[in-house]
Design a protein around this motif. Structure first.
Motif, PDB file in Angstrom:
ATOM      1  N   SER A   9      18.315   7.815  65.733  1.00  0.00           N
ATOM      2  CA  SER A   9      18.748   8.791  65.384  1.00  0.00           C
ATOM      3  C   SER A   9      19.988   9.477  66.011  1.00  0.00           C
ATOM      4  O   SER A   9      20.172   9.003  67.115  1.00  0.00           O
ATOM      5  CB  SER A   9      17.478  10.286  65.382  1.00  0.00           C
ATOM      6  N   GLY A  10      20.419  10.411  65.090  1.00  0.00           N
ATOM      7  CA  GLY A  10      21.885  10.973  65.850  1.00  0.00           C
ATOM      8  C   GLY A  10      22.977   9.699  65.001  1.00  0.00           C
ATOM      9  O   GLY A  10      22.796   8.380  64.611  1.00  0.00           O
ATOM     10  N   SER A  70      20.493   4.911  61.072  1.00  0.00           N
ATOM     11  CA  SER A  70      20.476   6.060  61.527  1.00  0.00           C
ATOM     12  C   SER A  70      20.729   7.702  60.586  1.00  0.00           C
ATOM     13  O   SER A  70      21.096   6.795  59.898  1.00  0.00           O
ATOM     14  CB  SER A  70      21.352   6.395  63.418  1.00  0.00           C
ATOM     15  N   ARG A  72      21.701  12.157  60.300  1.00  0.00           N
ATOM     16  CA  ARG A  72      21.185  13.323  60.854  1.00  0.00           C
ATOM     17  C   ARG A  72      20.607  13.995  59.668  1.00  0.00           C
ATOM     18  O   ARG A  72      21.095  13.944  58.552  1.00  0.00           O
ATOM     19  CB  ARG A  72      22.643  13.945  61.249  1.00  0.00           C
ATOM     20  N   SER A  73      19.480  14.270  60.666  1.00  0.00           N
ATOM     21  CA  SER A  73      18.238  15.016  58.687  1.00  0.00           C
ATOM     22  C   SER A  73      18.450  16.872  59.130  1.00  0.00           C
ATOM     23  O   SER A  73      18.240  17.125  60.155  1.00  0.00           O
ATOM     24  CB  SER A  73      16.562  14.642  59.403  1.00  0.00           C
ATOM     25  N   LYS A  74      18.287  17.446  57.867  1.00  0.00           N
ATOM     26  CA  LYS A  74      18.703  17.908  57.688  1.00  0.00           C
ATOM     27  C   LYS A  74      17.890  19.106  57.269  1.00  0.00           C
ATOM     28  O   LYS A  74      16.959  20.296  57.622  1.00  0.00           O
ATOM     29  CB  LYS A  74      19.899  18.715  57.099  1.00  0.00           C
ATOM     30  N   GLY A 104      19.971  16.428  69.901  1.00  0.00           N
ATOM     31  CA  GLY A 104      19.856  17.040  68.466  1.00  0.00           C
ATOM     32  C   GLY A 104      18.585  16.367  68.202  1.00  0.00           C
ATOM     33  O   GLY A 104      17.447  16.729  67.753  1.00  0.00           O
ATOM     34  N   THR A 105      18.000  14.815  68.128  1.00  0.00           N
ATOM     35  CA  THR A 105      16.810  13.818  68.452  1.00  0.00           C
ATOM     36  C   THR A 105      16.214  14.513  69.421  1.00  0.00           C
ATOM     37  O   THR A 105      14.541  14.785  68.227  1.00  0.00           O
ATOM     38  CB  THR A 105      17.578  12.665  69.031  1.00  0.00           C
ATOM     39  N   THR A 126      23.509   7.755  73.046  1.00  0.00           N
ATOM     40  CA  THR A 126      24.797   8.832  72.361  1.00  0.00           C
ATOM     41  C   THR A 126      25.810   8.023  73.386  1.00  0.00           C
ATOM     42  O   THR A 126      26.181   7.758  74.323  1.00  0.00           O
ATOM     43  CB  THR A 126      24.690  10.115  72.642  1.00  0.00           C
TER      44      THR A 126
END
Ligand code: F6P
Length: 323
Positions: A9-10, A70, A72-74, A104-105, A126
């Protein structure tokens, strides 16, 4: 535990695939089923979840990016979507999850785990290397090498034309990529968000270099620097110091791709393996990292609240070596 899942994720990072491979193969070795969740939290919400086998992670250790994709989930910030995600895990009998990403993940994992009681283990993936609880994040070493290789090439042309190059690198609000790549490519100056930037000081250094017959120069700017990005810095320098024929290069997403270095592959393999072991041992809500060569745990709330600190000795090193 009979069923676990893994996702990325991210921002993607080189070495994520090596990490997925280690998770999948360690789980299978331990007799546990492992599911791959696509597109991070987005796939968790949409039920984009597939059972993986040993072969599904063959021939990926050397590949950049992430086979699980991957995002970035709002939507995951909203409780109704987290409920949907929980339903998808329950449907498949998934009892524990390994998330590979950045802060964020882990924030998402922490909230979700508190709400649902599903154990999560986080792994630092990252290029930014900004996470507390690990000496290095997966992808950082590869990104550094990519930057150094690119700057070496730029230095050739900078030297041919007696030019000053201001080069912007990634890192979000942290200067880890800038600082180490700056040392690695012998930059004249490195500008990072963690310390105030004084353009006059940079100009003084450049002038001093000129007096010593340095005809070209490299200034590395972290994208989050307090005085602005590479274009702003280049303008501030040329406004005061017109002698320089200045060019700007923003390296951008080239830093996120490419085949992972051996260091990143080994780091990713160790952490992927350790994450499965930790999950099966009943650990939860922690990020695993490597500190002084050993695997260590950092609670999610600590890993996400505090960034790692820049090594001030390295900042001093730039100052000394760039005379
Ligand atoms: O966190 C990794 C990173 O590459 C940062 O260095 C950068 O600020 C950001 O992601 C860029 O994100 P995106 O690919 O979503 O534009």
């Amino acid at each position: 535990m009979q069923n676990i899942a893994v996702f990325t994720s991210g921002g993607d990072a080189p070495g994520m695939n090596a990490c997925i491979r280690a998770v999948v193969r360690t789980a299978i070795y331990a007799g546990v089923n492992v599911f791959g969740i696509k597109r991070g939290y987005e796939g968790l919400i949409d039920g984009d979840i597939e059972l993986m086998d040993s072969k599904s992670v063959g021939n990926i250790i050397q590949r950049g990016g992430t086979i699980l994709k991957s995002a970035r989930s709002k939507r995951f910030f909203e409780k109704k979507y987290r409920k949907k995600a929980f339903g998808n895990l329950m449907e498949r009998g998934i009892e524990g999850v390994i998330s590979i990403g950045g802060d964020g993940t882990f924030q998402g994992a922490h909230v979700f785990s508190q709400e649902t009681n599903i154990p999560f283990i986080g792994l630092p993936g990252t290029i930014d290397n900004d996470l507390l609880g690990t000496d290095y994040t997966i992808g950082y070493d590869t990104a550094l090498n990519t930057v150094v290789e690119a700057v070496d090439r730029i230095r050739d042309t900078a030297d041919s034309h007696d030019r000053l190059f201001v080069i912007e690198v990634m890192g979000k609000d942290a200067g880890f990529i800038a600082l180490r790549s700056g040392i690695g490519c012998g930059a004249e100056a490195v500008l990072v968000p963690e310390t105030p930037t004084y353009v006059d000081h940079i100009i003084k250094k450049l002038e001093q270099g000129r007096r010593q017959n340095k005809s070209s120069g490299i200034v590395i700017v972290a994208e989050g620097d307090d005085s602005g990005g590479a274009y702003e810095i280049a303008k501030k320098i040329t406004d005061k110091f017109q002698q320089y024929d200045t060019r700007v290069t923003v390296l951008g997403h080239v830093q996120r791709g490419g085949s992972p270095t051996a260091m990143d592959r080994v780091l990713a393999s160790r952490l992927g393996n350790a994450a499965v072991t930790a999950l099966l041992a009943g650990k939860r809500d922690v990020m695993l990292g490597i500190v002084n060569k050993n695997i260590e745990e950092t609670p999610f709330d600590k890993a996400t609240k505090h960034h790692d600190k820049l090594n001030t000795q390295l900042i001093d090193l730039v100052e000394v070596l760039s005379i």
